[in-house]
Design a protein around this motif. Structure first.
Motif, PDB file in Angstrom:
ATOM      1  N   SER A 281       0.865  -1.183  -0.012  1.00  0.00           N
ATOM      2  CA  SER A 281       0.122  -0.080   0.008  1.00  0.00           C
ATOM      3  C   SER A 281       1.025   1.130   0.068  1.00  0.00           C
ATOM      4  O   SER A 281       2.089   1.316   0.251  1.00  0.00           O
ATOM      5  CB  SER A 281      -0.902  -0.049   1.257  1.00  0.00           C
ATOM      6  OG  SER A 281      -0.048   0.223   2.557  1.00  0.00           O
ATOM      7  N   ARG A 282       0.309   2.359  -0.265  1.00  0.00           N
ATOM      8  CA  ARG A 282       1.234   3.465  -0.478  1.00  0.00           C
ATOM      9  C   ARG A 282       1.464   3.879   0.921  1.00  0.00           C
ATOM     10  O   ARG A 282       2.782   4.556   1.293  1.00  0.00           O
ATOM     11  CB  ARG A 282       0.278   4.830  -1.113  1.00  0.00           C
ATOM     12  CG  ARG A 282       0.990   6.213  -1.212  1.00  0.00           C
ATOM     13  CD  ARG A 282       0.310   7.056  -2.037  1.00  0.00           C
ATOM     14  NE  ARG A 282      -1.080   7.688  -0.954  1.00  0.00           N
ATOM     15  CZ  ARG A 282      -1.216   8.996  -1.183  1.00  0.00           C
ATOM     16  NH1 ARG A 282      -0.790   9.725  -1.947  1.00  0.00           N
ATOM     17  NH2 ARG A 282      -2.241   9.062  -0.491  1.00  0.00           N
ATOM     18  N   ASP A 283       0.768   3.860   1.913  1.00  0.00           N
ATOM     19  CA  ASP A 283       1.119   4.030   3.477  1.00  0.00           C
ATOM     20  C   ASP A 283       2.430   3.293   3.872  1.00  0.00           C
ATOM     21  O   ASP A 283       3.299   3.681   4.486  1.00  0.00           O
ATOM     22  CB  ASP A 283      -0.026   4.111   4.303  1.00  0.00           C
ATOM     23  CG  ASP A 283      -1.180   4.974   4.172  1.00  0.00           C
ATOM     24  OD1 ASP A 283      -0.922   6.136   3.539  1.00  0.00           O
ATOM     25  OD2 ASP A 283      -2.329   4.814   4.540  1.00  0.00           O
ATOM     26  N   GLN A 284       2.298   1.960   3.459  1.00  0.00           N
ATOM     27  CA  GLN A 284       3.358   1.096   3.950  1.00  0.00           C
ATOM     28  C   GLN A 284       4.641   1.384   3.194  1.00  0.00           C
ATOM     29  O   GLN A 284       5.732   1.662   3.677  1.00  0.00           O
ATOM     30  CB  GLN A 284       3.208  -0.338   3.406  1.00  0.00           C
ATOM     31  CG  GLN A 284       2.069  -0.943   4.379  1.00  0.00           C
ATOM     32  CD  GLN A 284       1.662  -2.352   4.061  1.00  0.00           C
ATOM     33  OE1 GLN A 284       1.224  -2.688   2.610  1.00  0.00           O
ATOM     34  NE2 GLN A 284       1.437  -3.371   4.755  1.00  0.00           N
TER      35      GLN A 284
ATOM     36  N   ARG B 285       5.250   4.364   2.051  1.00  0.00           N
ATOM     37  CA  ARG B 285       5.748   5.503   2.591  1.00  0.00           C
ATOM     38  C   ARG B 285       6.717   5.321   4.069  1.00  0.00           C
ATOM     39  O   ARG B 285       7.641   6.036   4.241  1.00  0.00           O
ATOM     40  CB  ARG B 285       4.944   6.508   2.993  1.00  0.00           C
ATOM     41  CG  ARG B 285       5.090   7.946   3.393  1.00  0.00           C
ATOM     42  CD  ARG B 285       3.685   8.837   3.767  1.00  0.00           C
ATOM     43  NE  ARG B 285       3.863   9.711   4.549  1.00  0.00           N
ATOM     44  CZ  ARG B 285       3.999   9.635   5.771  1.00  0.00           C
ATOM     45  NH1 ARG B 285       3.689   8.568   6.274  1.00  0.00           N
ATOM     46  NH2 ARG B 285       4.234  10.834   6.506  1.00  0.00           N
ATOM     47  N   GLU B 286       5.947   4.540   4.761  1.00  0.00           N
ATOM     48  CA  GLU B 286       6.749   4.074   6.206  1.00  0.00           C
ATOM     49  C   GLU B 286       7.857   3.279   6.018  1.00  0.00           C
ATOM     50  O   GLU B 286       8.980   3.821   6.561  1.00  0.00           O
ATOM     51  CB  GLU B 286       5.613   3.424   6.945  1.00  0.00           C
ATOM     52  CG  GLU B 286       4.426   4.310   7.307  1.00  0.00           C
ATOM     53  CD  GLU B 286       4.690   5.354   8.099  1.00  0.00           C
ATOM     54  OE1 GLU B 286       6.035   5.305   9.031  1.00  0.00           O
ATOM     55  OE2 GLU B 286       4.301   6.649   7.923  1.00  0.00           O
TER      56      GLU B 286
ATOM     57  N   SER C 165       1.562   3.372  -8.354  1.00  0.00           N
ATOM     58  CA  SER C 165       2.382   2.407  -7.360  1.00  0.00           C
ATOM     59  C   SER C 165       3.887   2.821  -7.455  1.00  0.00           C
ATOM     60  O   SER C 165       4.393   1.834  -7.699  1.00  0.00           O
ATOM     61  CB  SER C 165       1.792   1.080  -7.486  1.00  0.00           C
ATOM     62  OG  SER C 165       0.553   1.040  -7.062  1.00  0.00           O
TER      63      SER C 165
ATOM     64  N   ALA D 151      -1.168   9.306  -5.680  1.00  0.00           N
ATOM     65  CA  ALA D 151      -2.340   8.553  -5.279  1.00  0.00           C
ATOM     66  C   ALA D 151      -2.764   7.489  -6.366  1.00  0.00           C
ATOM     67  O   ALA D 151      -3.160   6.366  -6.131  1.00  0.00           O
ATOM     68  CB  ALA D 151      -3.645   9.218  -4.577  1.00  0.00           C
TER      69      ALA D 151
ATOM     70  N   GLN E 216       6.972  16.175   5.913  1.00  0.00           N
ATOM     71  CA  GLN E 216       6.490  14.945   5.408  1.00  0.00           C
ATOM     72  C   GLN E 216       4.814  15.113   5.398  1.00  0.00           C
ATOM     73  O   GLN E 216       4.278  15.626   6.294  1.00  0.00           O
ATOM     74  CB  GLN E 216       6.716  13.559   6.063  1.00  0.00           C
ATOM     75  CG  GLN E 216       6.812  13.792   7.426  1.00  0.00           C
ATOM     76  CD  GLN E 216       6.917  12.598   7.971  1.00  0.00           C
ATOM     77  OE1 GLN E 216       6.488  11.408   7.737  1.00  0.00           O
ATOM     78  NE2 GLN E 216       7.898  12.493   9.209  1.00  0.00           N
ATOM     79  N   THR E 217       4.286  14.785   4.247  1.00  0.00           N
ATOM     80  CA  THR E 217       2.658  14.525   4.199  1.00  0.00           C
ATOM     81  C   THR E 217       2.358  13.205   3.633  1.00  0.00           C
ATOM     82  O   THR E 217       3.474  12.273   3.600  1.00  0.00           O
ATOM     83  CB  THR E 217       2.143  15.519   3.221  1.00  0.00           C
ATOM     84  OG1 THR E 217       2.562  15.231   1.855  1.00  0.00           O
ATOM     85  CG2 THR E 217       2.658  16.975   3.449  1.00  0.00           C
ATOM     86  N   ASP E 218       0.810  13.028   3.619  1.00  0.00           N
ATOM     87  CA  ASP E 218       0.776  11.499   3.079  1.00  0.00           C
ATOM     88  C   ASP E 218       1.234  11.094   1.676  1.00  0.00           C
ATOM     89  O   ASP E 218       1.654  10.009   1.464  1.00  0.00           O
ATOM     90  CB  ASP E 218      -0.822  11.416   2.811  1.00  0.00           C
ATOM     91  CG  ASP E 218      -1.559  11.676   4.363  1.00  0.00           C
ATOM     92  OD1 ASP E 218      -0.926  11.250   5.231  1.00  0.00           O
ATOM     93  OD2 ASP E 218      -2.668  11.740   4.298  1.00  0.00           O
ATOM     94  N   SER E 219       1.770  12.175   0.977  1.00  0.00           N
ATOM     95  CA  SER E 219       2.278  11.762  -0.566  1.00  0.00           C
ATOM     96  C   SER E 219       3.503  12.428  -0.911  1.00  0.00           C
ATOM     97  O   SER E 219       4.300  12.444  -2.059  1.00  0.00           O
ATOM     98  CB  SER E 219       1.087  12.449  -1.496  1.00  0.00           C
ATOM     99  OG  SER E 219       1.077  13.859  -1.485  1.00  0.00           O
TER     100      SER E 219
END
Length: 162
Positions: free
Chosen positions: A76-79, A81-82, A128, A125, A99-102
């Motif tokens: 996932s995008r969140d994974q 990013r982390e 991938s 978003a 840092q932001t979500d994207s």
């Protein structure tokens, strides 16, 4: 007497050269601290283009000299990013400053002279991939440091199976 005058002249010249070097170095080294940095971030879904100098790479809309591939991911995008943030935490002399979500902006400093490079990542978003940009704030050539840094980050992420 002539030897004494020659030694004094050499000492004076050395003093002038060293003073000039240290003065110049202090000015150059202070630039990244107070220099306003423009053109960073994501604008209309794109990281900024590179300047004409060879000390920059970017994965979006780049000419062949500055082009670098984005980093694909299969989580996932969140994974992604982390995991990217964890990798950045172990990159020497690198600090995440925004840092932001994207979007992630980090500063990476050279070991000896502490020159600052802006390192950016964009996780759109609708794709991938992680788009990336790394650019020196000052100077012309970076001897390939920005490209090598990004390729090392790519390899680290690949090893972590993102």
């Amino acid at each position: 007497m002539f030897r004494l005058l020659k030694a004094i002249a050499q000492q004076f010249l050395l003093t002038i050269v060293l003073a000039t070097f240290f003065l110049t170095s202090s000015v150059i080294l202070s630039v990244p601290t107070w220099a306003a940095v423009s053109g960073l971030g994501v604008n209309n879904g794109y990281l900024s283009a590179c300047p004409a100098s060879p000390n920059c790479v970017v994965s979006q809309n780049a000419d062949p000299k500055h082009a670098i591939d984005p980093i694909p991911y299969h989580v996932s995008r969140d994974q992604a990013r982390e995991i990217l943030l964890k990798v950045l935490s172990v990159v020497p002399r690198t600090e995440v400053v925004e840092q932001t979500d994207s979007y992630i902006h980090a500063l990476s400093k050279s070991r000896i002279f502490k020159f600052v490079d802006d390192v950016e990542f964009y996780l759109p978003a609708d794709e991938s991939v992680i788009h990336l940009r790394s650019a020196s704030r000052i100077g012309d050539s970076d001897l390939g440091v920005n490209r090598r840094r990004m390729e090392q980050i790519r390899l680290a992420l690949k090893d972590l199976n993102i």
